[in-house]
Design a protein around this motif. Structure first.
Motif, PDB file in Angstrom:
ATOM      1  N   VAL A 127       9.554   3.243  44.314  1.00 39.62           N
ATOM      2  CA  VAL A 127       8.628   4.378  44.355  1.00 39.62           C
ATOM      3  C   VAL A 127       8.396   4.841  45.786  1.00 39.62           C
ATOM      4  CG1 VAL A 127       6.233   5.076  43.943  1.00 39.62           C
ATOM      5  CG2 VAL A 127       7.481   3.810  42.187  1.00 39.62           C
ATOM      6  N   VAL A 128       8.152   3.899  46.706  1.00 38.93           N
ATOM      7  CA  VAL A 128       7.880   4.274  48.096  1.00 38.93           C
ATOM      8  C   VAL A 128       9.101   4.916  48.740  1.00 38.93           C
ATOM      9  CG1 VAL A 128       7.372   3.356  50.392  1.00 38.93           C
ATOM     10  CG2 VAL A 128       6.020   2.622  48.429  1.00 38.93           C
ATOM     11  N   SER A 129      10.283   4.408  48.434  1.00 38.77           N
ATOM     12  CA  SER A 129      11.501   5.015  48.965  1.00 38.77           C
ATOM     13  C   SER A 129      11.617   6.475  48.527  1.00 38.77           C
ATOM     14  CB  SER A 129      12.729   4.233  48.504  1.00 38.77           C
ATOM     15  OG  SER A 129      13.911   4.828  48.971  1.00 38.77           O
ATOM     16  N   GLN A 130      11.372   6.739  47.246  1.00 39.67           N
ATOM     17  CA  GLN A 130      11.439   8.113  46.744  1.00 39.67           C
ATOM     18  C   GLN A 130      10.304   8.956  47.307  1.00 39.67           C
ATOM     19  OE1 GLN A 130      11.919   8.290  42.488  1.00 39.67           O
ATOM     20  NE2 GLN A 130      13.461   6.682  42.477  1.00 39.67           N
ATOM     21  N   ALA A 131       9.130   8.343  47.495  1.00 33.65           N
ATOM     22  CA  ALA A 131       7.998   9.071  48.065  1.00 33.65           C
ATOM     23  C   ALA A 131       8.321   9.565  49.468  1.00 33.65           C
ATOM     24  CB  ALA A 131       6.762   8.171  48.090  1.00 33.65           C
ATOM     25  N   ARG A 132       8.987   8.730  50.254  1.00 33.85           N
ATOM     26  CA  ARG A 132       9.334   9.146  51.622  1.00 33.85           C
ATOM     27  C   ARG A 132      10.279  10.353  51.591  1.00 33.85           C
ATOM     28  NH1 ARG A 132       7.176   5.337  54.876  1.00 33.85           N
ATOM     29  NH2 ARG A 132       7.361   3.131  54.321  1.00 33.85           N
ATOM     30  N   GLU A 133      11.244  10.320  50.690  1.00 34.69           N
ATOM     31  CA  GLU A 133      12.176  11.443  50.615  1.00 34.69           C
ATOM     32  C   GLU A 133      11.446  12.722  50.214  1.00 34.69           C
ATOM     33  OE1 GLU A 133      15.705  10.762  48.406  1.00 34.69           O
ATOM     34  OE2 GLU A 133      16.074   8.778  49.258  1.00 34.69           O
ATOM     35  N   ILE A 134      10.512  12.612  49.265  1.00 31.33           N
ATOM     36  CA  ILE A 134       9.749  13.785  48.830  1.00 31.33           C
ATOM     37  C   ILE A 134       8.917  14.330  49.977  1.00 31.33           C
ATOM     38  CG2 ILE A 134       7.851  14.532  47.328  1.00 31.33           C
ATOM     39  CD1 ILE A 134       8.960  12.515  45.257  1.00 31.33           C
ATOM     40  N   LEU A 135       8.266  13.447  50.734  1.00 33.38           N
ATOM     41  CA  LEU A 135       7.418  13.893  51.844  1.00 33.38           C
ATOM     42  C   LEU A 135       8.239  14.553  52.947  1.00 33.38           C
ATOM     43  CD1 LEU A 135       4.961  10.860  52.027  1.00 33.38           C
ATOM     44  CD2 LEU A 135       4.438  13.191  51.275  1.00 33.38           C
ATOM     45  N   ILE A 136       9.425  14.014  53.196  1.00 35.51           N
ATOM     46  CA  ILE A 136      10.298  14.632  54.199  1.00 35.51           C
ATOM     47  C   ILE A 136      10.663  16.055  53.778  1.00 35.51           C
ATOM     48  CG2 ILE A 136      12.624  14.559  55.179  1.00 35.51           C
ATOM     49  CD1 ILE A 136      12.358  11.493  55.228  1.00 35.51           C
ATOM     50  N   ARG A 137      11.020  16.213  52.500  1.00 37.13           N
ATOM     51  CA  ARG A 137      11.385  17.546  52.006  1.00 37.13           C
ATOM     52  C   ARG A 137      10.197  18.486  52.002  1.00 37.13           C
ATOM     53  NH1 ARG A 137      15.359  15.957  46.877  1.00 37.13           N
ATOM     54  NH2 ARG A 137      16.916  14.849  48.121  1.00 37.13           N
ATOM     55  N   ALA A 138       9.014  17.963  51.643  1.00 38.76           N
ATOM     56  CA  ALA A 138       7.812  18.802  51.638  1.00 38.76           C
ATOM     57  C   ALA A 138       7.475  19.264  53.053  1.00 38.76           C
ATOM     58  CB  ALA A 138       6.645  18.034  51.030  1.00 38.76           C
ATOM     59  N   ASP A 139       7.581  18.357  54.011  1.00 39.10           N
ATOM     60  CA  ASP A 139       7.311  18.731  55.400  1.00 39.10           C
ATOM     61  C   ASP A 139       8.320  19.764  55.891  1.00 39.10           C
ATOM     62  OD1 ASP A 139       5.187  17.010  55.454  1.00 39.10           O
ATOM     63  OD2 ASP A 139       6.267  15.386  56.448  1.00 39.10           O
ATOM     64  N   ALA A 140       9.573  19.613  55.478  1.00 39.86           N
ATOM     65  CA  ALA A 140      10.609  20.581  55.876  1.00 39.86           C
ATOM     66  C   ALA A 140      10.319  21.961  55.301  1.00 39.86           C
ATOM     67  CB  ALA A 140      11.978  20.092  55.422  1.00 39.86           C
ATOM     68  N   LEU A 141       9.826  22.013  54.061  1.00 44.10           N
ATOM     69  CA  LEU A 141       9.465  23.299  53.463  1.00 44.10           C
ATOM     70  C   LEU A 141       8.353  23.972  54.245  1.00 44.10           C
ATOM     71  CD1 LEU A 141       9.489  22.491  49.629  1.00 44.10           C
ATOM     72  CD2 LEU A 141      11.023  24.048  50.844  1.00 44.10           C
ATOM     73  N   GLY A 142       7.395  23.165  54.692  1.00 42.98           N
ATOM     74  CA  GLY A 142       6.283  23.719  55.455  1.00 42.98           C
ATOM     75  C   GLY A 142       6.704  24.287  56.788  1.00 42.98           C
ATOM     76  N   ARG A 143       7.816  23.798  57.328  1.00 41.87           N
ATOM     77  CA  ARG A 143       8.272  24.289  58.633  1.00 41.87           C
ATOM     78  C   ARG A 143       9.305  25.399  58.508  1.00 41.87           C
ATOM     79  NH1 ARG A 143       8.694  18.649  59.494  1.00 41.87           N
ATOM     80  NH2 ARG A 143      10.947  18.814  59.220  1.00 41.87           N
ATOM     81  N   ARG A 144       9.739  25.710  57.289  1.00 41.17           N
ATOM     82  CA  ARG A 144      10.878  26.602  57.097  1.00 41.17           C
ATOM     83  C   ARG A 144      10.682  27.972  57.746  1.00 41.17           C
ATOM     84  NH1 ARG A 144      14.992  26.758  52.716  1.00 41.17           N
ATOM     85  NH2 ARG A 144      15.990  28.777  52.844  1.00 41.17           N
ATOM     86  N   HIS A 145       9.491  28.552  57.553  1.00 42.20           N
ATOM     87  CA  HIS A 145       9.254  29.904  58.058  1.00 42.20           C
ATOM     88  C   HIS A 145       8.487  29.921  59.374  1.00 42.20           C
ATOM     89  CE1 HIS A 145      10.908  31.521  54.404  1.00 42.20           C
ATOM     90  NE2 HIS A 145      10.076  30.791  53.681  1.00 42.20           N
ATOM     91  N   ALA A 146       8.223  28.747  59.916  1.00 42.35           N
ATOM     92  CA  ALA A 146       7.530  28.712  61.201  1.00 42.35           C
ATOM     93  C   ALA A 146       8.514  29.051  62.312  1.00 42.35           C
ATOM     94  CB  ALA A 146       6.949  27.316  61.434  1.00 42.35           C
ATOM     95  N   PRO A 147       8.072  29.791  63.330  1.00 40.67           N
ATOM     96  CA  PRO A 147       8.979  30.111  64.437  1.00 40.67           C
ATOM     97  C   PRO A 147       9.451  28.838  65.127  1.00 40.67           C
ATOM     98  CG  PRO A 147       6.705  30.620  65.008  1.00 40.67           C
ATOM     99  CD  PRO A 147       6.718  30.310  63.553  1.00 40.67           C
ATOM    100  N   ARG A 148      10.736  28.753  65.351  1.00 36.17           N
ATOM    101  CA  ARG A 148      11.291  27.562  65.972  1.00 36.17           C
ATOM    102  C   ARG A 148      11.307  27.708  67.488  1.00 36.17           C
ATOM    103  NH1 ARG A 148      16.509  25.391  62.602  1.00 36.17           N
ATOM    104  NH2 ARG A 148      15.429  24.881  60.664  1.00 36.17           N
ATOM    105  N   PRO A 149      10.814  26.688  68.189  1.00 38.04           N
ATOM    106  CA  PRO A 149      10.922  26.747  69.646  1.00 38.04           C
ATOM    107  C   PRO A 149      12.373  26.543  70.064  1.00 38.04           C
ATOM    108  CG  PRO A 149      10.083  24.612  68.943  1.00 38.04           C
ATOM    109  CD  PRO A 149      10.174  25.478  67.712  1.00 38.04           C
ATOM    110  N   PRO A 150      12.728  26.952  71.251  1.00 40.13           N
ATOM    111  CA  PRO A 150      14.102  26.730  71.716  1.00 40.13           C
ATOM    112  C   PRO A 150      14.460  25.250  71.655  1.00 40.13           C
ATOM    113  CG  PRO A 150      12.883  28.139  73.239  1.00 40.13           C
ATOM    114  CD  PRO A 150      11.892  27.629  72.249  1.00 40.13           C
ATOM    115  N   ALA A 151      15.672  24.961  71.200  1.00 38.23           N
ATOM    116  CA  ALA A 151      16.100  23.569  71.092  1.00 38.23           C
ATOM    117  C   ALA A 151      16.154  22.922  72.466  1.00 38.23           C
ATOM    118  CB  ALA A 151      17.477  23.497  70.436  1.00 38.23           C
ATOM    119  N   ALA A 152      15.606  21.737  72.540  1.00 34.42           N
ATOM    120  CA  ALA A 152      15.623  20.996  73.798  1.00 34.42           C
ATOM    121  C   ALA A 152      16.335  19.667  73.561  1.00 34.42           C
ATOM    122  CB  ALA A 152      14.201  20.744  74.295  1.00 34.42           C
TER     123      ALA A 152
END
Length: 333
Positions: free
Chosen positions: A66-91
């Motif tokens: 369960v915890v392994s799957q929870a981590r994957e879900i949280l990673i994807r959820a966090d990625a969705l939240g950042r999808r439309h945010a302006p990206r700073p220049p890659a450093a």
């Protein structure tokens, strides 16, 4: 009650800290409130996720899944939240990674190269997890992959944090002509007269855990050699010069067989450890996520582990972990 992202974060926090009380403090809850929330989640899922231990709580096999799957879900959820945010220049970013003797490194570095193209990883190979912790505490490494053992959880200062990658049984490597070569599982006590190649002190519990298991089996090894160079070690085992404890991911050379120990008297937990102020959250999540996936792939390719997992788990829990070929929980966080 419906399962929400906040519940998954609670489960991950408890798993990471190994204690409901420590997780509650980190999340800003009272311990009774967090315990109540955990019980509700367990009732919803229909099975316990944690069991009490001498040092706090430990994941059950189902809890690890369960915890392994929870981590994957949280990673994807966090990625969705950042999808439309302006990206700073890659450093360009750099990570000083310390590793013990593990086959995970090549596949992990390849995965990180694709997932984090702006991250430059420099690897330092160190035998002892205890030494890795010293280098982390001194600020000479940013992160590390190490191990610990049941009843001997890794200890470090508050400057560091750690997460479990997986927990696996320790197997034994024997000569293909060994009298016990025909056995599906090898009782540890029946190796009492063998010469053992025993890896040196790793600073976190080995070889103490090995000798404790031998004492519990009623013997002290008749003869031992201190050795941990795996290639040379397998060559000597292939010549019938002794036996040794090995990780289940090891690929035996010709003349060597890898067998489970009957009753699983020895276990090892693989860990990701990092300095809190030196590794940002995105790198922590990426490195842990890909380490878990890489270990799953390696374990799924080990036929001796597959046979062990099928015998150990299949009668009790038929469903298998997704995409691993292993029973649920056998190779999870």
């Amino acid at each position: 009650m419906e399962l929400e992202l906040r519940h998954l974060r609670v489960l991950c926090a408890i798993a990471d800290s190994g204690s409901v009380g420590r997780a509650a403090a980190a999340l800003g809850f009272t311990q009774p409130a967090l315990s109540t929330q955990l019980r509700r989640v367990e009732r919803l899922l229909g099975e316990g996720l944690f069991v009490r231990s001498s040092t706090g709580v430990e994941l059950t096999a189902y809890g690890a899944e369960v915890v392994s799957q929870a981590r994957e879900i949280l990673i994807r959820a966090d990625a969705l939240g950042r999808r439309h945010a302006p990206r700073p220049p890659a450093a360009a970013r750099a990570l000083r990674l310390g590793v013990t003797n593990t086959p995970v490194v090549p596949m992990l570095l390849d995965a990180l190269r694709e997932a984090c193209p702006d991250l430059t990883v420099s690897v330092s190979s160190v035998y002892a997890t205890g030494h890795l912790l010293e280098l982390l505490e001194a600020g000479e490494l940013d992160a590390a992959l190490g191990v610990d053992y049941p009843g001997l959880p890794v200890r470090h200062s508050s400057a560091l944090a750690h997460r479990a990658i997986n927990t696996v049984p320790i197997f034994v490597a024997i000569h293909a002509g060994h009298p016990l070569a025909h056995r599906i599982e090898v009782p540890l006590e029946e190796l009492s007269e063998d010469t053992w190649f025993v890896a040196s002190d790793d600073g976190v519990g080995w070889p103490g855990a090995f000798y404790d298991a031998c004492r519990s089996a009623g013997f002290t090894p008749a003869g031992t050699h201190e050795f941990h160079v795996l290639d040379q070690l397998q060559s000597m085992i292939a010549k019938g010069l002794g036996v040794t404890a090995v990780q289940p991911t090891v690929r035996p050379v010709e003349g060597v067989l890898v067998k489970p120990l009957a009753g699983d008297p020895l276990w090892q937990r693989h860990l990701f450890v990092w300095r809190r102020e030196l590794v940002d959250a995105a790198v922590v999540e990426a490195l842990h996520h890909h380490a878990v996936r890489t270990y799953r792939n390696l374990l799924a390719q080990a036929p001796h582990l597959q046979k062990w997992a099928t015998r150990t788990y299949a009668p009790a829990r038929a469903p298998e972990g997704p995409g691993t070929g292993l029973p649920a929980g056998a190779s999870c966080v």
